[in-house]
Structures are given as C-alpha cells and as structure tokens.
Design a protein around this motif. Structure first.
Motif, PDB file in Angstrom:
ATOM      1  N   MET A   1       6.176   3.531  35.041  1.00 54.29           N
ATOM      2  CA  MET A   1       6.834   4.383  36.045  1.00 54.29           C
ATOM      3  C   MET A   1       7.993   5.170  35.420  1.00 54.29           C
ATOM      4  O   MET A   1       8.608   5.987  36.093  1.00 54.29           O
ATOM      5  N   GLU A   3       8.172   7.458  33.393  1.00 54.20           N
ATOM      6  CA  GLU A   3       8.043   8.897  33.178  1.00 54.20           C
ATOM      7  C   GLU A   3       8.416   9.712  34.415  1.00 54.20           C
ATOM      8  O   GLU A   3       8.477  10.935  34.365  1.00 54.20           O
ATOM      9  N   MET A   4       8.625   9.002  35.521  1.00 56.61           N
ATOM     10  CA  MET A   4       8.871   9.708  36.778  1.00 56.61           C
ATOM     11  C   MET A   4      10.318  10.201  36.844  1.00 56.61           C
ATOM     12  O   MET A   4      11.237   9.399  36.934  1.00 56.61           O
ATOM     13  N   LYS A   5      10.501  11.488  36.823  1.00 57.13           N
ATOM     14  CA  LYS A   5      11.853  12.069  36.802  1.00 57.13           C
ATOM     15  C   LYS A   5      11.976  13.132  37.894  1.00 57.13           C
ATOM     16  O   LYS A   5      10.980  13.744  38.274  1.00 57.13           O
ATOM     17  N   PRO A   6      13.189  13.364  38.354  1.00 64.19           N
ATOM     18  CA  PRO A   6      13.360  14.462  39.312  1.00 64.19           C
ATOM     19  C   PRO A   6      13.017  15.810  38.684  1.00 64.19           C
ATOM     20  O   PRO A   6      13.162  15.987  37.472  1.00 64.19           O
ATOM     21  N   PRO A   8      12.704  20.334  39.814  1.00 61.51           N
ATOM     22  CA  PRO A   8      13.232  21.289  40.813  1.00 61.51           C
ATOM     23  C   PRO A   8      12.589  21.212  42.207  1.00 61.51           C
ATOM     24  O   PRO A   8      13.311  21.293  43.202  1.00 61.51           O
ATOM     25  N   PRO A   9      11.281  21.019  42.338  1.00 58.22           N
ATOM     26  CA  PRO A   9      10.727  21.020  43.708  1.00 58.22           C
ATOM     27  C   PRO A   9      11.254  19.884  44.581  1.00 58.22           C
ATOM     28  O   PRO A   9      11.351  20.034  45.792  1.00 58.22           O
ATOM     29  N   ASN A  10      11.583  18.718  43.965  1.00 55.99           N
ATOM     30  CA  ASN A  10      12.061  17.612  44.794  1.00 55.99           C
ATOM     31  C   ASN A  10      13.566  17.410  44.713  1.00 55.99           C
ATOM     32  O   ASN A  10      14.124  16.590  45.437  1.00 55.99           O
ATOM     33  N   SER A  11      14.236  18.129  43.857  1.00 49.37           N
ATOM     34  CA  SER A  11      15.676  17.893  43.707  1.00 49.37           C
ATOM     35  C   SER A  11      16.503  19.134  44.009  1.00 49.37           C
ATOM     36  O   SER A  11      17.626  19.258  43.528  1.00 49.37           O
ATOM     37  N   SER A  12      15.960  20.050  44.796  1.00 49.46           N
ATOM     38  CA  SER A  12      16.767  21.213  45.173  1.00 49.46           C
ATOM     39  C   SER A  12      17.979  20.700  45.947  1.00 49.46           C
ATOM     40  O   SER A  12      17.882  19.778  46.748  1.00 49.46           O
ATOM     41  N   LEU A  14      20.840  19.401  48.188  1.00 54.11           N
ATOM     42  CA  LEU A  14      21.033  19.182  49.620  1.00 54.11           C
ATOM     43  C   LEU A  14      22.213  20.028  50.081  1.00 54.11           C
ATOM     44  O   LEU A  14      23.277  20.007  49.474  1.00 54.11           O
ATOM     45  N   GLU A 188      24.090  20.051  44.150  1.00 53.37           N
ATOM     46  CA  GLU A 188      24.497  19.554  45.473  1.00 53.37           C
ATOM     47  C   GLU A 188      25.888  18.929  45.428  1.00 53.37           C
ATOM     48  O   GLU A 188      26.483  18.688  46.472  1.00 53.37           O
TER      49      GLU A 188
END
Lengths: 565, 565
Positions: A1, A3-6, A8-12, A14, A188
C-alpha cells in the motif's frame, strides 16, 4: 500500500470559497441577502463578489495581503467574506466598537493594505489612521455607504489629504469583472482569515486561520446544528465576531438567506422574524436575554408562530435565560468555541431522553458546553501541569484543550504566544472547566482575567491599566460582576493614594467611570466601582482576584436591572 | 504570514472513526443497529467495535494489513467498518455474489490477512481459498453466524485442514478488550479502505481510499442530503457496494439507527418501513423499480404514512420510475458517484421553482446527475482529447471529470491504471455526459456503452429512458449490435412487467420499435428488440451490459435487416 500517495485530483485544497459558485448554479434565483428593502439573489451575490475580487486584484491586492473591514452586518460585509479571499488576500474583520488607539494598533500589526470602512465607522478609522507614525504606509480606504451613492460621494469628496477615501464599495462592484477567475489557494494551509482577539492580555492577538480550517469549521457547524437546505438566517451575531461563526460560508453551502441588519433590539428581531419567516439565528447569551426579558416593548416577546432555532455560544448561558427563551418558542442549541477555533467546536449535543426532564433541569443540562463537534478530533479537560485528563467527576477543575481541523494556524507575529497555547498536540484554550461523568465538559471559569459582557470578551488587565493611570488611584483590580442582562459587567476595586493632600475630596465613583469612558470603548468601562482601603493580596504581593470575584458575586446583579426582568 | 505552518493541534489526521466514540457519548442509550429482534445501543456498538479491534490487534493484524469481509448487511458488517480500521488495518468488503474464481483473485490481489465470512458465504470463500496456489499463505478465517452460537460452533468444528475457521465473530467480541486504545492513522493519507470495482469490467480494480477521503465523503453526504439528527436508515444498499456510500460512518456522526437485513423484496421493505418508522434509505434505481412496480404483493406498494427519503445513484434512474416512486410518497434524491469517489459526489440539487412544474417534467429534471457536492472542488464535462470543457448546450458529449477530497488515492498495484484516470489534475470517470446550460451535468453513458451508429454517437441510456416510459416495460437495456452497414446499431433487451393482466397480449418487437420511433431520432431507434424474462444483473443491481453485448455480438449482424433500412 506504500505506493499510494496523494495527487492533484484528490488533494485539491479544501476551501469554502467554492460554495458560492455552487450556490449561484443551484440557487441562482433564490434570495441570498436581504437588507431593508434590498434583496440580492445568489447569482447577483456571486457576480458582485467576483467583481469586487477583480477590482481588488486590479488595485494590486493579492496573495497574503491583509484586507481589513470595519463594518456592521450589511451586505458588503457578507460579500467580503468571499470577495477578499477570492483575490488571494486575507480577510481581517475589525470590531466596530473598539477605540481608535486599538484599531490603529491592529491595522499596523496586521500590515493592512486596504480597509473597507462603513460610513458610520468613518471617524473611528480616520482617527486610527491619524495615530499612524508619519513615516508608515497608509492603507487604501474604501467606503461602504450601503447603496446610498449620494452619501458615498459626499463623504468621499469631504475627505482630504493622505487619509482620503479611494472610492466607494459600490464603485468597486460596478467597475469589476463578473467573469474574474478567482484565485484558488495554492495550498489549503494558506492563510485566509486574520481575527484579533480582545484577549486575555492587554495586547490583542492576531488569530490566523487557513482555508482548510475555515472549510472544516463551516462544514462542521452545518452538520452539528443539522442545518437544512435554504434556511432563513437572521444576522444577530456580528460578522466581526469570529466571522459570524462561519455562517457567511455555511449559508452559501446550503443556499440560505441572510437577513442583514445594522443594529437591533428585541422589537427589531421579532419584527424581522415575522416579516421574513426566520428559521435560524445565532448570538451570545445576551441576545437570548434581550429576547426573553422583554427589552423591547412587552408585546414583542410574544410566542413565535413557528419555531426559530438559536445557536448560542461565547459565554455560559444562565439556565433561567435558557428556560425563558425556550418557553417563547425558540429552540436553543448551546455551543462553545473561541476565535482560535473559528466557531463552535464543542456543543451540548442534545440527548432525546432529556426531553422527559422538568424544564429547569433541561436548562441546567443545556447550560453545559458539551462534546466535540464532528470535525474535531478530541476535546479534553486536563491538568495544566501534567497534561493528564482530569477525573470525570464534574468537579475536578482543569484546562480545556482541543485538537482538530478547526484550530487556528497560530498568532500572527507571535511565535511565543503560539507556542504557549499550541503544544503537546493540543490547543490550550485558557478556559477552566470540568468533565462530567457522561463525557460532557462544562466551563467553570473563563481564564481568570476575562470578563464577558454582552458577548464581548474584555480583558480586566486592559481596564486596570487605564485605572492605574488615574492620578489618585493606588491599586486597581477589575473582575466580573454577574449581570442578568449583560451576563457580566466589569467591576473595579480601587484603593486610593494615601498622601492625597488633606483638603481635596476623594474621587467619586462617577468621576472614575467618566475617566475611563474617555479612554476606552464603552463596553469596557466599569459599571461599578468599589473603593477599598487596601486590596487583598497574597504573601508575594499579588492581588487575590478570586476573593474580589466572590465579593462581586455576593453583591449580586445590579438591583436596578433586576426590576426590569 | 509565511511563518504560519500546520502543527499537530490543527493538523491531526481527518478520519471518520472518531464519530463512533462521540456517538457512544451522545447517543449511548439510543439504538444504533437493529436486526430482526436484536437491538444494539451506541454504547454497545462502540464497545463491540473496540473489542473486535483489540482481538484483531492481538492476532497480529495492524497497520496496512488488508482484512476482507464477505457478508450481507448484518450487524457485524456494520461494526467492521469501524473495528477493522480501528486496529490500523484496511477494510476490504467483497461482494457476496461474485463467483469463487473472482473472490480468489481479489483475496490474493489484496494480500488479505484475514477474512470475515458470513455463514451463507462459507462455501464460496472455501472454494475461493481452494483455488489459491499451494505455496501461498492462507488468510485467517472468522465466521459470522449472527448471534447463533450453536450454528457457529457446528460450522467451525466441521471445517478442517488448512482452510479451517479460526473462530466466530462473536468470540472475537467476547474475548476483546472494550478499553482498547484504537490505532489512529499516522497520516490522514493512510489507506483505510480497499474496494474492488464490480461487474462491468473484466479485470476488477482495487480502489484505495484514505482516512481523509472517507471523512470527506461522509461529511459531504450528510450535508448534501441534509441528513438530520437520529434518522432511521434502512439498509437496502449493500454495504459491500462502495461501503454503503459512506453511511456506516455517517450514521454514527448523526446518531442514526441502522435497520440491517440479509435480503429484501418490496414486501420486506414496506414491512420494515412501517415497523421502524424508517426515514431514510439508499439504493440503485432497481430498488426504486422494485418499490414502484409492485414486485411484491400489490398491497405492499401502498402510499406511505410518513415520507421516506431515498437517495438513488449507481445508474441513471428512468424518469418514469422516479415519477411512480414519488407518487407513492417517497422523496427521491438523485446523485452520482463511483467506487473511485467513495459515494455520491454529484447530486441533482433540487431547485425550489421546479416544484411548480408538472410531475413528469420534474422527474425529467431529477433524472439528471446534477452539480458537485460540497466537499468536491470541481465537476466538469470535457473533450477527452483536448481536456477543454464542452459547450454547455445539453447535447455535446464529453467525459465527466472530477476533482476533490473524495477522489480515491488510486488503484492498488496498478500504477498504469491509476495514471490513466488520475491525470491533469482530474479524475477521468470514463462516463460520457453533457453539461446543460444551467450547469447541471447529465450522464449519457459509460464510454464503453456508447453506441456508434452510422458515425453518430448515441447514448444507450437515452434510448432506455424512452423504453422505460412504455407502460408494459419493466426493465430495459440497450447495447451495440455489430452491423456491417452501420458499424453498430442499438439492440434493446427488454423484460416485461409481471402483473400485466392475463388477457392482454404482450407487446411485439414491432410495437416497441414504433413506440420508440415516435419519441426519438430515427438513428437512435433500436433495430432489434429481444424479450427476456429477466435481465442479468450485478449484485448491486446494475444490469450487466457486457453480457448483453456478448449476446448481441453472437447474434451477428442482422443481414436481413439491412435490406429494410
């Protein structure tokens, strides 16, 4: 797991600013802001905010710049909660009731680049600017004259010299670009808000909140208060108090209508509730007091035709006031927060089985501050020495500590002050409380120097420093005196100098009060002055304020006011 | 302002897990989960989850480990949404209706360390494990036998060898520690959820969501659907479908009651709505279909005594189905989301003025997917080549793209697949839609479901929605049929309503085609209509178009029909 990093599509970032765009799409033709006989729709508010943001950008205002507002709850004040951060700048609301010296200090401390000034605060701000050192840069001034163009032009043309007004708010709207591409935060964690606390020390502190923090408190409050779609919200809470507890943004998220007003009394509130079918309002307990004590004409305080929800915070509401307010048809929710948390982050979440209790018992339970709201990670009452949670016995005192997404970034230009309250993973509130066995916390004493009068926090230290300036005063200590209308009022204990020269008569209470009145905002002026031969002290010479507080409590509320209840 | 940085008090990781602790404080004695004649309170659910988490930790399960669940909507399933991540592990719900080969593939792909297996899925999982290579490690097995201890013990003792069960779920509860200090995520970007996309593609993809993403979708959905305190929620949506669109966590945030059930039909739903005064439920349009088509006995589909809110998503609901469902007293909200967004992130936010429109027009508006929800940053329809937004004309097709806090981290062990859909700052959904002039988007098709006939792109969904308007049609699915002349032509698969009244002859292919011809452009009219008793569906009620497409392919080009065109 791993390799899972934030990305741009999920970390725009807030931010609550996008709520406005969305409101214009969904609620475009619905009322956003109503003020006297003016009604704006969400399309119009969206467009007006973009126009103002573009005008600010054209004037060179951008990322990280501080833009101040000195105004009551008028439509411009609402719009600036979007328009200022939409050009990348940091919104800095300033309490209109402060004195010029304090306002001057805040403007310089925040390095304000531009000030929006309501016509009624014009003299205050001009005086504040006159106190600037000659060498320092002056902020641009924009006049808010509601939609009274004639008044605006007259006031602007009458100003002169290096403290003149640049233009009116409405002219910024007119010349602005409604298709402006608003500036999204790069991160953010970018600052969005600067709010000064009246604070527990004589130096106000500049609380900085980032976009993420304001997003969190906004969504948090909507969930916690279960705010439905399209509420009608009456602005009885000043927006300059912690940005109206995040409701300027929250109302955009749910397409609510803001009923704006410059000032109010019970009659005005009841009138507007009826006229606009108000569903929601917020306020310090003094507002509840106003509603239930018949501060207006007696016919105003009549039972409501439909339930109105009130969220109260800012001071512990007396159970009797809760009881009376609810009996009039208001549904009161009680919460707790600080400027440092951007709004209400602990609330007295209501338990259904409590509805079966007698009304006074219910009011007693509701007077507790409660449990953390959903966007907060934890709320505890800890021993300030060890940091360990106190016993959950409802009586062991400790300091209230909080952690979670709504906590400020820190105090501006005050790394020491920041480090003092943000430590060990907690925000130390400075408030003293207990934890009840059921997990609800209750404030027992604000940090001991603070007096909360009519919803305003005022620092006893500040008042004392003025008293100490009086030529006849030897020692002074200011504590809270309970007041059924204001919650608390400042009560000064004073000892006079010994060698005053035999002939001269000692100063009277009235003279001391007048002395203060010319040197501080009205709400800070002591309502009571007690002369003492000597003030009680510890062996090390510190004045024992807790004894004076006891004394003031035993004096009870000023009798003249009791008769009005 | 540059000195302002995040620090532990304001940047503690966002996670929905704390909602449980809070619910136990506020709603301790209120019902959390009801299943047949068993009712748990929030205190009990909190305690049970901590016990299970502690038992998992004792068994060596911890940070980053994948724990799978193969179960329907029983209480254990609800609890595991907290218990598994509370020991630091990643929850992996597996669809109970998959075949053993697929389940085996998923368990190995996710490297599952432990599987919770419902008694009714025991054979499925044992078969899946028998397909593991001999050399590979076997996950631990825990049996969910509801509270039937006798059944549990019997099933466990009857298993043997290296695929035996370790223990029952209830024994993990019993031996667990209710004072377990649950494992908070080290970072809000830590993986929390692994969901495999189901059904419509041949190779399942492992969607990974982090704590922050699940927090976002949970709060997002509460605000968007305006969920009040203490709703009564009927679990007609499988929790293994995108974690029940985040409601296991959302119900803890608002102290709601979960009505659990193993399986349902219209009769069961209407019975439970009446028995528990259900206020909210979710489901794919097939659930609405079930409610409104009298799939149970005719007396079930009677108007409700109180309004029930339904959130539907997962497929575009035909306007006719919306119309009938609402006429029964259900208040339908329509949203859109994907496993990759953790739940509903676009919703057809209702505009008050639409209430004045005729019912069918209202239903047509409601069939659109709508606008982004509050925790999302943007939703657009773009040209897949250039990435530029399409014209807002309601007819230019483009790909739906999203960005915001609810978008997944990525696909497990599939950097290529991840890079293909997370690019240019957007999540490319693979769904084809249009943007209407009012800013509401509408899905026209999955990209692979688009039919290209004579050079025209045509939306199978549009054809289906017309077919659903036919009084005799129960379900309809339109796919591409290879055609030597046109490339592809639309081929309709149709099931007819059961209770059609005995005498009347069923509609013919010709009648269906003529019905369509009068209601859509000629190129969209199905050239073939195939009547089926029932259309093949995934466990979540989505029609398996790829099977129908295969079927249509095997039918071959309709040579006889070319002559008719």
């Amino acid at each position: 797991m791993e390799e899972m990093k934030p990305s741009p599509p999920n970390s725009s970032p807030l931010t609550p600013l996008g709520f406005l765009e969305r409101a214009a799409t969904v609620y475009g033709d619905c009322p956003s802001v109503i003020y006297n006989d003016t009604t704006y729709t969400w399309s119009q508010t969206h467009s007006r905010c973009l126009r103002v943001a573009s005008s600010l950008a054209s004037a060179g205002i951008g990322r990280g710049h501080v833009v101040s507002v000195v105004a009551p709850n008028v439509p411009a004040m609402y719009e600036l909660h979007f328009a200022v951060p939409m050009c990348g700048a940091v919104l800095n609301n300033i309490n209109t009731r402060l004195d010029a010296r304090t306002v001057s200090f805040l403007l310089r401390h925040g390095d304000s680049k531009l000030i929006f000034v309501d016509a009624q605060s014009r003299a205050l701000v001009l005086e504040a600017l006159s106190l600037f050192p000659l060498s320092s840069d002056r902020p641009l001034l924009v006049l808010i004259a509601d939609d009274d163009a004639a008044l605006g032009n007259q006031l602007i043309s009458s100003s002169s010299g290096n403290v003149g007004f640049w233009c009116t708010y409405e002219s910024l709207v007119e010349r602005g670009n409604p298709d402006f591409q608003w500036i999204r935060p790069a991160s953010e964690w970018d600052p969005m808000i600067l709010n000064y606390t009246s604070g527990t020390t004589s130096a106000p502190k500049g609380v900085v909140h980032c976009h993420r923090g304001i997003f969190s408190i906004t969504v948090n409050t909507l969930v916690d208060w279960a705010v439905p779609k399209q509420p009608v919200y009456l602005w009885t809470l000043p927006m300059f108090h912690a940005n109206g507890w995040s409701f300027p943004w929250g109302l955009a998220a749910v397409g609510g209508t803001s009923i704006c007003l410059r000032k109010f009394d019970a009659a005005a509130i009841y009138h507007l509730i009826r006229r606009h079918s108000v569903t929601h309002m917020c306020g310090a307990p003094v507002v509840l007091n106003m509603l239930s004590s018949g501060a207006g004409s007696s016919s105003d305080a009549e039972p409501l035709k439909h339930p109105v929800k009130i969220l109260t915070a800012g001071a512990p509401p007396p159970a009797a006031v809760l009881f009376w307010t609810e009996s009039l048809g208001f549904e009161v929710s009680h919460g707790y927060g600080l400027t440092e948390t951007g709004g209400v982050v602990v609330s007295c979440a209501w338990q259904p089985q409590w509805n079966r209790l007698p009304a006074r018992e219910r009011a007693g339970l509701k007077a507790r501050q409660g449990v953390r709201t959903v966007a907060m990670t934890e709320a505890e009452v800890v021993d300030p020495e060890s940091g360990a949670p106190v016993r959950r016995d409802g009586s062991t005192l400790g300091e209230i500590v909080l952690r979670g997404g709504c906590v400020m970034l820190g105090y501006l230009k005050d790394p020491e002050g920041t480090a003092k309250c943000l430590r060990g993973g907690w925000f130390y509130t400075g408030d003293v409380g207990v934890m009840h066995p059921d997990g609800y916390l209750e404030i027992k004493d604000r940090s001991k120097d603070v007096i909360i009068s009519g919803g305003e926090n005022l620092s006893s230290v500040e008042v004392e420093s003025v008293l100490y300036g009086h030529p006849e005063v030897n020692e002074a200590a200011v504590v809270a005196r309970p007041d059924e209308f204001w919650g608390e009022t400042p009560c000064a204990f004073v000892s006079l100098k010994a060698n005053r020269g035999g002939q001269q008569a000692p100063p009277t209470e009235k003279e001391i009060v007048e002395y203060c009145r010319s040197r501080m905002p009205h709400y800070m002026v002591p309502k009571t002055v007690v002369f003492k031969e000597e003030l009680p002290k510890t062996s090390t010479g510190k004045i024992q304020k807790y004894l004076l507080r006891e004394f003031a409590k035993q004096m009870g509320p000023p009798s003249s006011r009791i008769s009005r209840m």
